[in-house]
Scaffold this active site. Structure first.
Site, PDB file in Angstrom:
ATOM      1  N   HIS A   1     -14.292  -7.437 -13.037  1.00 49.00           N
ATOM      2  CA  HIS A   1     -13.363  -8.577 -13.057  1.00 49.00           C
ATOM      3  C   HIS A   1     -12.614  -8.671 -11.737  1.00 49.00           C
ATOM      4  CE1 HIS A   1     -11.104  -5.085 -14.482  1.00 49.00           C
ATOM      5  NE2 HIS A   1     -10.018  -5.655 -13.990  1.00 49.00           N
TER       6      HIS A   1
ATOM      7  N   HIS B   1      -7.827  -5.288 -20.407  1.00 57.36           N
ATOM      8  CA  HIS B   1      -6.713  -6.066 -19.883  1.00 57.36           C
ATOM      9  C   HIS B   1      -6.454  -7.248 -20.820  1.00 57.36           C
ATOM     10  CE1 HIS B   1      -6.062  -4.195 -16.065  1.00 57.36           C
ATOM     11  NE2 HIS B   1      -7.121  -4.658 -15.454  1.00 57.36           N
TER      12      HIS B   1
ATOM     13  N   CYS C   1      -0.076  -8.966 -17.245  1.00 58.82           N
ATOM     14  CA  CYS C   1      -1.201  -8.145 -17.692  1.00 58.82           C
ATOM     15  C   CYS C   1      -0.666  -7.010 -18.562  1.00 58.82           C
ATOM     16  CB  CYS C   1      -1.959  -7.591 -16.487  1.00 58.82           C
ATOM     17  SG  CYS C   1      -3.334  -6.524 -16.960  1.00 58.82           S
TER      18      CYS C   1
ATOM     19  N   GLU D   1     -13.212  -4.723  -9.870  1.00 59.08           N
ATOM     20  CA  GLU D   1     -13.244  -3.383 -10.466  1.00 59.08           C
ATOM     21  C   GLU D   1     -13.549  -3.461 -11.953  1.00 59.08           C
ATOM     22  OE1 GLU D   1      -9.175  -2.236  -9.522  1.00 59.08           O
ATOM     23  OE2 GLU D   1      -8.514  -2.844 -11.519  1.00 59.08           O
TER      24      GLU D   1
ATOM     25  N   HIS E   1     -13.100  -0.708 -15.727  1.00 61.87           N
ATOM     26  CA  HIS E   1     -12.520   0.518 -16.271  1.00 61.87           C
ATOM     27  C   HIS E   1     -12.698   0.502 -17.774  1.00 61.87           C
ATOM     28  CE1 HIS E   1      -9.467  -2.568 -16.391  1.00 61.87           C
ATOM     29  NE2 HIS E   1      -9.275  -2.488 -15.080  1.00 61.87           N
TER      30      HIS E   1
END
Lengths: 158, 158
Positions: A107, A73, A121, A67, A69
């Site tokens: 990733h 992270h 994370c 995914e 976004h």
């Protein structure tokens, strides 16, 4: 009552990467997403904190969703090792490496060794929902032979 | 050039809790503050992230500053063990325990064992400066015999 709530919230002891009072949850509740053998514990999430810290653990052979976004992270490998894909880079990762997943970057994490892969994370508390690759985007990603092998569960040796 | 900057920033390998490309810094630059044998590495700090993740390591006998502030600390013990003071509670802490330091709460970490104590600390990127105890506040804290023993480097056994 042997311990007030405040006390419990201040110190959480761990046993085998399970923390007292922290629920072990399904990785995500998203029927669209492909993933395998992964759990989630939210270690820190509080209205006064602008970041959250989560712990994900993958059993051997497990993987997170492929995914991307807008939010970043910030990852620290807490347990074991494996491989990850960040953009077009496949990387061997080991405790306690750091991995930065920049904004809008594909990733995935994979427990490619005969051991669990556990990682912390850090994310912003306010963040966007993940995007999944379209068939075209997946074709573009897998046009790289190393990326294709990684996504097929066959990362490079060594 | 064997590795572009983007690549370096995405994956930082570690050796003995020293991360590639992360500077090991003095614990703090504050001449007012008392501390001993402690270093700081800023693992993640980025304009797009609302939290920061730092790693502090105390050599045996080392301790952090006794302080408080408006911002919270979210701590995970990454290496070894020791003791901490949070409010009026002295706690034995071990890898990978979680410790929450609430707002405006006196706290200190001590490497009380014959091993380094290393911990991660997540904070808000925007945060207030620490306050040090006044003589009156220190007297109030040390009126508790357990707290006094902790601050004197003699935490409870077991």
């Amino acid at each position: 009552m042997t311990m007030p709530d405040r006390e419990q919230a201040t110190h959480r002891k761990a046993q085998g990467y399970r923390w007292e009072g922290v629920e072990e949850r399904p990785y995500k509740d998203d029927a669209r997403a492909l993933f395998k053998s992964i759990t989630r514990q939210v270690l820190f999430s509080h209205p006064d904190m602008h970041g959250e810290l989560r712990y994900f653990e993958l059993a051997p052979g497990g993987f997170s969703t492929l995914e991307r976004h807008e939010h970043m992270h910030a990852v620290l490998i807490l347990r074991g090792g494996g491989h990850c894909l960040v953009g077009e880079q496949v990387k061997r990762i080991d405790q306690p490496d750091l991995i930065t997943v920049p904004a809008v970057t594909w990733h995935q994490f994979r427990a490619t060794a005969a051991e669990p892969l556990g990682f912390l994370c850090m994310v912003n508390a306010a963040r966007d929902r993940p995007q999944l690759p379209s068939p075209d985007e997946l074709a573009r990603l897998t046009s790289d032979v190393k990326v294709a092998a990684f996504l097929n569960g066959e990362p490079p040796r060594g």
